[in-house]
Enzyme design. Structure first.
Site, PDB file in Angstrom:
ATOM      1  N   PHE A 112     -16.763 -11.726  -2.606  1.00 53.76           N
ATOM      2  CA  PHE A 112     -15.532 -11.061  -2.070  1.00 53.76           C
ATOM      3  C   PHE A 112     -15.598 -10.945  -0.647  1.00 53.76           C
ATOM      4  CE2 PHE A 112     -17.266  -7.967  -5.794  1.00 53.76           C
ATOM      5  CZ  PHE A 112     -15.823  -8.703  -6.639  1.00 53.76           C
ATOM      6  N   GLN A 164     -16.406 -12.161 -10.561  1.00 56.63           N
ATOM      7  CA  GLN A 164     -17.458 -11.811  -9.712  1.00 56.63           C
ATOM      8  C   GLN A 164     -18.560 -12.908  -9.308  1.00 56.63           C
ATOM      9  OE1 GLN A 164     -17.208  -7.857  -9.636  1.00 56.63           O
ATOM     10  NE2 GLN A 164     -15.548  -8.845 -10.635  1.00 56.63           N
ATOM     11  N   ARG A 188     -28.524 -12.860  -7.813  1.00 56.11           N
ATOM     12  CA  ARG A 188     -29.025 -11.746  -8.486  1.00 56.11           C
ATOM     13  C   ARG A 188     -30.034 -11.739  -9.239  1.00 56.11           C
ATOM     14  NH1 ARG A 188     -27.481  -9.757 -13.763  1.00 56.11           N
ATOM     15  NH2 ARG A 188     -27.493  -7.284 -13.939  1.00 56.11           N
ATOM     16  N   SER A 201     -26.549  -2.778  -4.895  1.00 53.58           N
ATOM     17  CA  SER A 201     -26.501  -4.028  -5.459  1.00 53.58           C
ATOM     18  C   SER A 201     -26.945  -5.162  -4.547  1.00 53.58           C
ATOM     19  CB  SER A 201     -25.174  -4.537  -6.066  1.00 53.58           C
ATOM     20  OG  SER A 201     -24.761  -3.651  -7.087  1.00 53.58           O
ATOM     21  N   ASP A 227     -20.783 -10.193 -15.877  1.00 56.59           N
ATOM     22  CA  ASP A 227     -19.737  -9.740 -15.273  1.00 56.59           C
ATOM     23  C   ASP A 227     -18.568 -10.543 -15.267  1.00 56.59           C
ATOM     24  OD1 ASP A 227     -20.160  -7.020 -14.613  1.00 56.59           O
ATOM     25  OD2 ASP A 227     -21.192  -7.457 -12.884  1.00 56.59           O
ATOM     26  N   ARG A 257     -31.821 -11.377  -3.405  1.00 54.14           N
ATOM     27  CA  ARG A 257     -31.042 -10.270  -3.144  1.00 54.14           C
ATOM     28  C   ARG A 257     -32.083  -9.189  -2.442  1.00 54.14           C
ATOM     29  NH1 ARG A 257     -28.876  -6.581  -7.640  1.00 54.14           N
ATOM     30  NH2 ARG A 257     -29.918  -7.338  -9.439  1.00 54.14           N
ATOM     31  N   HIS A 263     -25.111 -11.970  -5.105  1.00 49.27           N
ATOM     32  CA  HIS A 263     -24.685 -12.563  -6.542  1.00 49.27           C
ATOM     33  C   HIS A 263     -23.796 -13.874  -6.386  1.00 49.27           C
ATOM     34  CE1 HIS A 263     -25.643  -8.436  -6.575  1.00 49.27           C
ATOM     35  NE2 HIS A 263     -25.473  -8.296  -7.778  1.00 49.27           N
ATOM     36  N   GLU A 274     -13.211  -5.639   2.304  1.00 52.25           N
ATOM     37  CA  GLU A 274     -14.188  -6.601   2.920  1.00 52.25           C
ATOM     38  C   GLU A 274     -13.393  -7.032   4.204  1.00 52.25           C
ATOM     39  OE1 GLU A 274     -12.863  -6.208  -0.112  1.00 52.25           O
ATOM     40  OE2 GLU A 274     -14.907  -5.738  -1.349  1.00 52.25           O
TER      41      GLU A 274
END
Lengths: 273, 322
Positions: free
Chosen positions: B89, B128, B174, B43, B124, B16, B116, B64
């Site tokens: 998401f 997620q 991540r 993030s 998390d 990322r 992620h 989104e």
């Protein structure tokens, strides 16, 4: 386009569009006559007078754009585009048939002059916002118009987009709610009432114009006012009659998504002569 | 050639982070590149782009579905939009919008970036964690789907995604991951890359399982097994020729991925193997479940996404290969 037409000329144009709608849906034996007929004047005024567009050059980068959020009303869009010269009038009766450019919902694969493929309710306003942002980045004059169904704005994405438009001051976009008060299962007020509708849009930061969506002069005035409104997006809440122009279809939930029979078509065409 | 073919893997940046940095470079090169964010810019690392090009950055709020369709509209207006969020998401909440606004209208030049991905986000937890994003993305006709394994390949694929006209899904992770490539490596969309030569079994992988496959090859080498390692950054379109070659030349394939086995790279490779040169196959991935909260390392161990699991799968394959 953009030339102001004689009122009678526009009214005749609207009648012709209504005849196309009735004929093509009858021929297809399925489709959505009610919400197509309610939107005729809005599309006529947009395509004949308001929008800067060129049917001979459909990909002109600085053109104004129209997105039909309520994609099921595509017979009105196809008819108006055909009468403007984008696509053949004599093919309108191929609506919903194998290989037709006139698909059951707008599909750019079959009719590239469409600005967007739609049919899943709630997405058109967001697509239009992207187009409006691109025009703003390009510094061009292009404006974007998005027609929404009243039932359609029960979708949550509409209100995500409504927040975005006001927050980002997207003033080169205008939405039109075709407020014909009927959705598939019945009257909007019985399914999921939208009222107070104008106050909702106002509270979301939009410039709101409420008008009679069948009144040509009122539509002209409203689109001019929308273009002049700076710093915020405009929504026209167009009070309309579902099935407008055909007596037995008017305000009749049955004709949201039912094709007329041959006999009903003959009656309708008589009324629209 | 890869930087560390003899199994020396140095820790590098998260993919990322590599994405965020490459996006800024891309923005400098190409003024049509625009970015949409759904309140995760720090993030997904698109905040660097936002800082340098505020006029080309659109904050969409936590919305989104709206973001995806706005991206499609921007593409229709001639821009090259990158819409970025956590993969779970943007793919799950934006899927229907991707389908109608980007997949079936032809030639929508939208770039979707899901960070992620997988279970290595750690603490998390499963709400997620994106473990089905590749199944969703590859189910979109016309989409190109890419899952780079390290910072070098991610940077390259950000630029390649922009150069490719059409919708792209780019998958990022991540945690920091080992550097697999040196800067000289050339990447092409749709092409697999051989990292380690071998003749007994092929270890195919994408994302962080590529480094684990290299480590597995080292374990297997100690047992006298010659394992080939192939990175498959492009999940769609699949490099069926590389797969056919692996099947023909090694006769056994292990596919490893940080994704559900259902709908992941493995089943697509199996399809290609079936259509070209049937051979023994094994699959390392998440088996019909959601993960939980823990450190990334603990989760990868518990759910079997390790070099040891890959080596074990290779042994099973070799036993059946006979």
């Amino acid at each position: 386009m953009q030339q102001v037409k004689d009122l009678g000329e526009i009214q005749n144009f609207c009648k012709k569009i209504r005849r196309h709608i009735v004929e093509m849906i009858t021929e297809a034996k399925s489709g959505h006559p009610g919400g197509s007929l309610s939107a005729v004047e809005t599309l006529a005024v947009l395509y004949l007078e308001v929008m800067r567009h060129d049917p001979k050059n459909p990909q002109w980068p600085d053109r104004d754009r129209f997105v039909l959020g309520k994609g099921h009303a595509c017979p009105v869009l196809y008819s108006v585009m055909a009468e403007c010269g984008y696509c053949p009038v004599d093919q309108l009766i191929t609506l919903r048939k194998l290989g037709s450019m006139y698909q059951g919902h707008p599909d750019r694969r079959f009719l590239p002059a469409l600005e967007a493929s739609t049919g899943s309710l709630g997405q058109g306003l967001s697509i239009g916002l992207g187009m409006a942002l691109a025009a703003r980045l390009n510094g061009g004059p292009s404006r974007t118009y998005v027609m929404l169904g009243d039932g359609e704005i029960q979708e949550g994405q509409i209100w995500e987009a409504a927040m975005f438009a006001a927050f980002h001051k997207v003033d080169n976009l205008a939405a039109i709610v075709d407020y014909n008060k009927i959705q598939l299962d019945g009257f909007v007020k019985d399914i999921m009432d939208l009222e107070p509708l104008a106050a909702k849009w106002q509270s979301f930061g939009w410039h709101v114009i409420t008008l009679d969506g069948h009144d040509i002069a009122a539509l002209r005035e409203a689109f001019a006012e929308a273009e002049g409104a700076k710093g915020k997006p405009t929504v026209l809440i167009a009070n309309t009659i579902k099935g407008k122009g055909v007596s037995f279809m008017e305000n009749n939930p049955k004709f949201h998504g039912t094709a007329p029979s041959r006999e009903e078509m003959a009656l309708a065409l008589k009324e629209l002569a | 050639m890869p930087a560390n073919t003899k199994f020396e893997l140095k820790m590098g940046a998260a993919t990322r982070e590599a994405f965020g940095k490459a996006l800024v470079e891309l923005g400098r090169k190409n003024k049509d590149v625009v970015v949409c964010d759904a309140d995760l810019s720090k993030s997904t690392m698109v905040h660097w782009f936002a800082k340098e090009f505020p006029e080309r950055f659109f904050s969409c709020g936590i919305a989104e579905a709206d973001m995806v369709a706005i991206g499609a509209g921007l593409a229709s207006g001639g821009k090259i939009p990158f819409v970025a969020s956590f993969s779970v998401f943007v793919m799950n909440k934006g899927f229907e919008q991707l389908r109608v606004t980007a997949a079936y209208p032809p030639d929508v030049n939208l770039k979707v970036v899901g960070t992620h991905s997988g279970i290595s986000i750690g603490e998390d937890g499963p709400s997620q964690m994106s473990i089905e994003d590749l199944a969703l993305a590859t189910a979109l006709p016309g989409f190109t789907v890419i899952s780079p394994c390290d910072e070098v390949s991610m940077a390259a694929f950000v630029h390649l995604a922009a150069e490719h006209y059409g919708p792209v899904f780019l998958r990022a992770g991540r945690p920091k991951v080992p550097v697999v490539y040196n800067g000289d490596q050339k990447f092409t969309i749709g092409k697999a890359i051989g990292l380690v030569e071998g003749k007994d079994v092929t270890l195919l992988a994408h994302g962080l399982m590529v480094a684990e496959s290299i480590r597995a090859a080292e374990i297997l080498e100690g047992e006298g097994v010659s394992a080939r390692v192939v990175d498959m950054p492009t999940i769609k379109p699949l490099d069926t020729e590389a797969i056919r070659k692996a099947a023909v030349e090694t006769g056994a394939i292990v596919v490893s991925e940080e994704h559900l086995v259902d709908g992941g790279l493995g089943v697509k490779v199996a399809q290609a193997v079936g259509q070209t040169h049937p051979c023994v196959m094994e699959f390392v991935g998440i088996e019909n479940t959601y993960a939980e909260s823990a450190t990334p390392h603990e989760l990868l161990e518990k759910y079997g996404l390790t070099a040891a699991s890959i080596a074990e799968a290779a042994r099973r394959a070799l036993k059946r290969k006979g």
